[in-house]
Design an enzyme around this catalytic site. Structure first.
Site, PDB file in Angstrom:
ATOM      1  N   GLU A  40      16.114  54.761  57.356  1.00  0.00           N
ATOM      2  CA  GLU A  40      16.326  55.609  56.166  1.00  0.00           C
ATOM      3  C   GLU A  40      15.249  55.319  55.131  1.00  0.00           C
ATOM      4  O   GLU A  40      14.642  54.247  55.133  1.00  0.00           O
ATOM      5  CB  GLU A  40      17.732  55.405  55.579  1.00  0.00           C
ATOM      6  CG  GLU A  40      18.122  53.962  55.336  1.00  0.00           C
ATOM      7  CD  GLU A  40      18.056  53.555  53.873  1.00  0.00           C
ATOM      8  OE1 GLU A  40      17.384  54.262  53.086  1.00  0.00           O
ATOM      9  OE2 GLU A  40      18.660  52.520  53.526  1.00  0.00           O
ATOM     10  N   ARG A  65      23.170  45.453  53.791  1.00  0.00           N
ATOM     11  CA  ARG A  65      23.533  46.392  54.849  1.00  0.00           C
ATOM     12  C   ARG A  65      22.931  47.782  54.620  1.00  0.00           C
ATOM     13  O   ARG A  65      23.526  48.804  54.939  1.00  0.00           O
ATOM     14  CB  ARG A  65      25.062  46.487  55.023  1.00  0.00           C
ATOM     15  CG  ARG A  65      25.722  45.157  55.329  1.00  0.00           C
ATOM     16  CD  ARG A  65      27.187  45.313  55.681  1.00  0.00           C
ATOM     17  NE  ARG A  65      27.346  45.978  56.979  1.00  0.00           N
ATOM     18  CZ  ARG A  65      27.259  45.354  58.151  1.00  0.00           C
ATOM     19  NH1 ARG A  65      26.965  44.067  58.212  1.00  0.00           N
ATOM     20  NH2 ARG A  65      27.431  46.026  59.273  1.00  0.00           N
ATOM     21  N   CYS A  70       9.720  51.825  59.078  1.00  0.00           N
ATOM     22  CA  CYS A  70       9.119  51.006  60.134  1.00  0.00           C
ATOM     23  C   CYS A  70       8.714  49.610  59.699  1.00  0.00           C
ATOM     24  O   CYS A  70       8.960  48.631  60.413  1.00  0.00           O
ATOM     25  CB  CYS A  70       7.938  51.730  60.774  1.00  0.00           C
ATOM     26  SG  CYS A  70       6.444  51.839  59.750  1.00  0.00           S
ATOM     27  N   HIS A 108       1.891  53.256  61.043  1.00  0.00           N
ATOM     28  CA  HIS A 108       3.137  52.850  61.691  1.00  0.00           C
ATOM     29  C   HIS A 108       2.994  51.445  62.257  1.00  0.00           C
ATOM     30  O   HIS A 108       1.949  51.070  62.784  1.00  0.00           O
ATOM     31  CB  HIS A 108       3.506  53.823  62.816  1.00  0.00           C
ATOM     32  CG  HIS A 108       4.756  53.434  63.542  1.00  0.00           C
ATOM     33  ND1 HIS A 108       5.985  53.347  62.917  1.00  0.00           N
ATOM     34  CD2 HIS A 108       4.969  53.072  64.846  1.00  0.00           C
ATOM     35  CE1 HIS A 108       6.896  52.960  63.796  1.00  0.00           C
ATOM     36  NE2 HIS A 108       6.302  52.784  64.961  1.00  0.00           N
ATOM     37  N   ASP A 123       9.743  48.593  69.461  1.00  0.00           N
ATOM     38  CA  ASP A 123       9.641  49.386  68.231  1.00  0.00           C
ATOM     39  C   ASP A 123      11.036  49.837  67.821  1.00  0.00           C
ATOM     40  O   ASP A 123      11.613  50.734  68.431  1.00  0.00           O
ATOM     41  CB  ASP A 123       8.734  50.597  68.459  1.00  0.00           C
ATOM     42  CG  ASP A 123       8.485  51.398  67.187  1.00  0.00           C
ATOM     43  OD1 ASP A 123       9.084  51.064  66.150  1.00  0.00           O
ATOM     44  OD2 ASP A 123       7.699  52.361  67.237  1.00  0.00           O
TER      45      ASP A 123
END
Length: 276
Positions: A40, A65, A70, A108, A123
């Site tokens: 998110e 939490r 990435c 990334h 990943d």
């Protein structure tokens, strides 16, 4: 600096297996992570800085939490693997899923994990199409994971990761095997989270795999569930969307530092709607 708490991380992903640095452990950890900690980008949309220090990543994704993108996911996974004794290291990739007309920058993060005589790509932070199991670094072999089929193609000094979608292969990203350092990710993370044209600054994104092979996905107000109980719906009620992020994706919203108040979330979505 606070040391990494491996036990807290394992509890966060519900992992109770062996922690020896084996392929089985890597596979089980990888699957548990993507089924427990959602992808998110809420902090980017709230103009909050995305910190990559160990203490910040642990506090946000484990204690609070929350989820992340990435750099947070794969940095957290890398910390866990290294503490277990895996010889893992970070790499960087050029995202080509949108088939850009020119070569994109390396934005990334992914991981390379040597095991015995093989190398494996891990990943846990590419969002909807991310791997749910590590795949072996070998060209042209169709590799099955709990949530789909992938293939690596050799491009000389680079590799291309592709995912099967229906009867076609969708290119995801290109990468080489040059080790990346925290300073590399610091620069890329700043660019991705602050560049005005970054996709993460204009769309609410969330994704989480389900242990039964299904998947949850959210793009702005459009919620999708894939698998045995498939559904798609648009949530016009922003308070319902706020609740859905907690009930379906399991996001914690009450933490003193990394929590997101309901009114703050509604204001954020209103800004997105205005921008569109």
């Amino acid at each position: 600096m606070m040391p990494f708490d491996l036990h807290a991380y394992l509890a966060r992903i519900g992992f109770t297996g062996a922690t020896q640095p084996t392929l089985t452990t890597l596979q089980q950890l990888h699957h548990a992570h993507v089924c427990s900690i959602p992808f998110e980008n809420i902090d980017v949309l709230l103009n909050r800085p995305v910190h990559l220090e160990t203490e910040a990543i642990q506090e946000k994704l484990v204690t609070a939490r929350r989820g992340g993108y990435c750099y947070e996911h794969n940095a957290l996974f890398l910390l866990a693997l290294q503490q277990m004794g895996f010889d893992a290291r970070g790499l960087a990739a050029r995202v080509v899923i949108a088939q850009p007309p020119s070569v994109p920058p390396r934005t990334h993060m992914l991981l390379l994990v040597p095991l015995a005589e093989s190398f494996w790509i891990a990943d846990v932070g590419f969002g909807g199409p991310t791997l749910s199991a590590p795949i072996r670094l070998v060209a042209d072999e169709i590799q099955r994971t709990p949530h789909g089929e992938y293939q690596l193609q050799s491009l000389g000094e680079e590799w291309l990761l592709r995912q099967r979608r229906g009867g076609e292969w969708l290119p995801l990203y290109r990468f080489d095997l040059v080790t990346q350092f925290p300073s590399d990710y610091l620069m890329a993370n700043h660019f991705v989270s602050t560049w005005p044209h970054s996709h993460f600054r204009h769309h609410l994104l969330a994704a989480r795999y389900l242990p039964d092979g299904g998947q949850l996905a959210l793009e702005n107000r459009r919620f999708s569930r894939y698998g045995a109980q498939a559904e798609r719906r648009s949530l016009d009620d922003l308070r319902a969307l706020y609740q859905l992020l907690q009930t379906e994706f399991g996001l914690g919203m009450k933490h003193s530092l990394y929590g997101v108040a309901e009114e703050e979330f509604i204001s954020m979505m209103a800004r997105l709607d205005t921008a569109v």
